[in-house]
Design a protein around this motif. Sequence first.
Motif, PDB file in Angstrom:
ATOM      1  N   ARG A 127       0.830  -1.213   0.000  1.00 45.82           N
ATOM      2  CA  ARG A 127       0.000   0.000   0.000  1.00 45.82           C
ATOM      3  C   ARG A 127       0.862   1.259   0.000  1.00 45.82           C
ATOM      4  NH1 ARG A 127      -5.501  -0.056   3.365  1.00 45.82           N
ATOM      5  NH2 ARG A 127      -6.403  -1.974   2.588  1.00 45.82           N
ATOM      6  N   VAL A 128       1.946   1.235   0.788  1.00 41.87           N
ATOM      7  CA  VAL A 128       2.843   2.392   0.849  1.00 41.87           C
ATOM      8  C   VAL A 128       3.437   2.639  -0.540  1.00 41.87           C
ATOM      9  CG1 VAL A 128       5.005   3.285   1.816  1.00 41.87           C
ATOM     10  CG2 VAL A 128       3.351   2.147   3.310  1.00 41.87           C
ATOM     11  N   LYS A 129       3.860   1.552  -1.160  1.00 39.73           N
ATOM     12  CA  LYS A 129       4.449   1.641  -2.496  1.00 39.73           C
ATOM     13  C   LYS A 129       3.442   2.222  -3.487  1.00 39.73           C
ATOM     14  CE  LYS A 129       7.654  -1.374  -4.731  1.00 39.73           C
ATOM     15  NZ  LYS A 129       8.240  -2.682  -4.853  1.00 39.73           N
ATOM     16  N   TRP A 130       2.223   1.696  -3.436  1.00 40.48           N
ATOM     17  CA  TRP A 130       1.167   2.150  -4.346  1.00 40.48           C
ATOM     18  C   TRP A 130       0.855   3.628  -4.118  1.00 40.48           C
ATOM     19  CZ3 TRP A 130      -3.757   3.952  -2.925  1.00 40.48           C
ATOM     20  CH2 TRP A 130      -4.612   4.198  -3.998  1.00 40.48           C
ATOM     21  N   ALA A 131       0.702   3.984  -2.836  1.00 39.84           N
ATOM     22  CA  ALA A 131       0.329   5.375  -2.513  1.00 39.84           C
ATOM     23  C   ALA A 131       1.436   6.343  -2.932  1.00 39.84           C
ATOM     24  CB  ALA A 131       0.028   5.512  -1.025  1.00 39.84           C
ATOM     25  N   MET A 132       2.691   5.944  -2.711  1.00 43.85           N
ATOM     26  CA  MET A 132       3.813   6.816  -3.099  1.00 43.85           C
ATOM     27  C   MET A 132       3.861   6.957  -4.612  1.00 43.85           C
ATOM     28  SD  MET A 132       6.813   5.893  -0.354  1.00 43.85           S
ATOM     29  CE  MET A 132       7.976   7.132  -0.931  1.00 43.85           C
ATOM     30  N   ASP A 133       3.563   5.859  -5.280  1.00 45.83           N
ATOM     31  CA  ASP A 133       3.550   5.887  -6.739  1.00 45.83           C
ATOM     32  C   ASP A 133       2.463   6.827  -7.260  1.00 45.83           C
ATOM     33  OD1 ASP A 133       4.453   4.920  -9.255  1.00 45.83           O
ATOM     34  OD2 ASP A 133       2.546   3.828  -9.393  1.00 45.83           O
ATOM     35  N   VAL A 134       1.281   6.743  -6.650  1.00 45.28           N
ATOM     36  CA  VAL A 134       0.162   7.589  -7.093  1.00 45.28           C
ATOM     37  C   VAL A 134       0.516   9.067  -6.947  1.00 45.28           C
ATOM     38  CG1 VAL A 134      -2.206   8.310  -6.603  1.00 45.28           C
ATOM     39  CG2 VAL A 134      -1.648   5.891  -6.628  1.00 45.28           C
ATOM     40  N   VAL A 135       1.130   9.439  -5.822  1.00 46.63           N
ATOM     41  CA  VAL A 135       1.419  10.869  -5.625  1.00 46.63           C
ATOM     42  C   VAL A 135       2.727  11.295  -6.288  1.00 46.63           C
ATOM     43  CG1 VAL A 135       0.116  10.966  -3.464  1.00 46.63           C
ATOM     44  CG2 VAL A 135       2.594  10.600  -3.383  1.00 46.63           C
ATOM     45  N   GLY A 136       3.438  10.325  -6.881  1.00 51.70           N
ATOM     46  CA  GLY A 136       4.656  10.672  -7.606  1.00 51.70           C
ATOM     47  C   GLY A 136       5.889  10.771  -6.726  1.00 51.70           C
ATOM     48  N   LEU A 137       5.956   9.924  -5.698  1.00 50.85           N
ATOM     49  CA  LEU A 137       7.180   9.849  -4.891  1.00 50.85           C
ATOM     50  C   LEU A 137       7.809   8.480  -5.151  1.00 50.85           C
ATOM     51  CD1 LEU A 137       5.879  11.166  -1.423  1.00 50.85           C
ATOM     52  CD2 LEU A 137       7.458  12.379  -2.935  1.00 50.85           C
ATOM     53  N   ASP A 138       9.064   8.479  -5.562  1.00 46.81           N
ATOM     54  CA  ASP A 138       9.735   7.211  -5.844  1.00 46.81           C
ATOM     55  C   ASP A 138       9.956   6.434  -4.544  1.00 46.81           C
ATOM     56  OD1 ASP A 138      11.490   5.851  -8.172  1.00 46.81           O
ATOM     57  OD2 ASP A 138      12.438   5.571  -6.206  1.00 46.81           O
ATOM     58  N   PHE A 139       9.448   5.210  -4.475  1.00 47.54           N
ATOM     59  CA  PHE A 139       9.465   4.425  -3.238  1.00 47.54           C
ATOM     60  C   PHE A 139      10.888   4.203  -2.738  1.00 47.54           C
ATOM     61  CE2 PHE A 139       9.544   0.146  -1.216  1.00 47.54           C
ATOM     62  CZ  PHE A 139       8.745   0.409  -0.118  1.00 47.54           C
ATOM     63  N   GLU A 140      11.737   3.605  -3.589  1.00 47.75           N
ATOM     64  CA  GLU A 140      13.097   3.265  -3.151  1.00 47.75           C
ATOM     65  C   GLU A 140      13.900   4.511  -2.761  1.00 47.75           C
ATOM     66  OE1 GLU A 140      14.106   0.420  -2.380  1.00 47.75           O
ATOM     67  OE2 GLU A 140      12.525  -0.793  -3.300  1.00 47.75           O
TER      68      GLU A 140
END
Length: 296
Positions: A127-140
């Motif tokens: 979920r964190v990965k998905w949410a970061m992706d949606v708002v345009g923050l690179d997870f890694e």
Amino acid sequence: MPNDPYIIEVKDLSHTYMKGTPMEHVALKGANMVVKEGECIAIIGHTGSGKSTLIQHFNGLMRPESGKVIIDGEDLSKKKVDMKSLRRKVGLVFQNPEDQIFEKLIGDDIAYGPFKLGLPLKEVRERVKWAMDVVGLDFEEMKDRQTFALSGGQKRKVALAGILALKPKVLVLDEPTAGLDPRSRNELLDKIKFLNNKEKLTVVFVSHNMEEVAYLADRVYVMAGGTDVLTGTPKEIFTDKEKLQRYQIGTPETVQVLYRLTDLGYEVNTAAFTVQEASNEVIKILAGGEGENHVK
Ligand SMILES: Nc1ncnc2c1ncn2[C@@H]1O[C@H](COP(=O)(O)OP(=O)(O)O)[C@@H](O)[C@H]1O
Ligand SMILES: [Mg+2]
């Protein structure tokens, strides 16, 4: 009630801050509002008109003092309300992201809500990965960065991601683009549009920016003096000159240009909100020159 046509229903809602003290202040006075599932609703109105007070009722942060707030069939004026399920259903992003970010690291902050829901680690991470992706923050790249050092725009993204990670059905945003630079603002608007159109989230947002209201909203509520004074599509609101004046509502700049052209005698469609639509109207005049559309 599964047959309830509205996911949010506000009936005659009032709220007075600091009741019974010399500081007493009536913030909401008989406000009404309905939101259908999947709609994107903008709330506009002058500072102090009660917009923030109203939307804080949607996730139970404030409880109805008088009147009703019904969320997905659940009456919040009842004594017993399942707050956990309500907070899961309705995600509220505050105006100031500082009020929402508590953890030192970005990833931990976004994971906070899903952890509280008791989800397994793997799902929290997804979920964190998905949410970061949606708002345009690179997870890694971003998950282990410190939250305090972020810019205003990035803090807003983190705050929004933290709410999205709860996978709410309804996303409520209080002036989401205030203070953002044009690029971050446009990015965020496109995310909100994506969430509404593609992820089928119901969206309610407060805004002072009429361009973004025209760009995003299916329907607009105008608040004044603690109550709703007007509702309609952006087209209905922004083309009603009498009401615009009466309630001192601003309009998108494109509309202002088109109204000016109308005043000068040109026949244009004043509901051309986007720059592209408005420029097409201007091109029509240019193509016609002083021709049939031009009234002297
Ligand atoms: N915590 C509070 N205590 C006392 N008055 C408040 C508080 N929050 C807001 N108000 C007052 O209530 C009115 C409505 O506020 P608010 O809902 O924040 O309006 P808006 O979001 O439209 O600017 C304003 O006059 C404001 O000063
Ligand atoms: Mg406010």
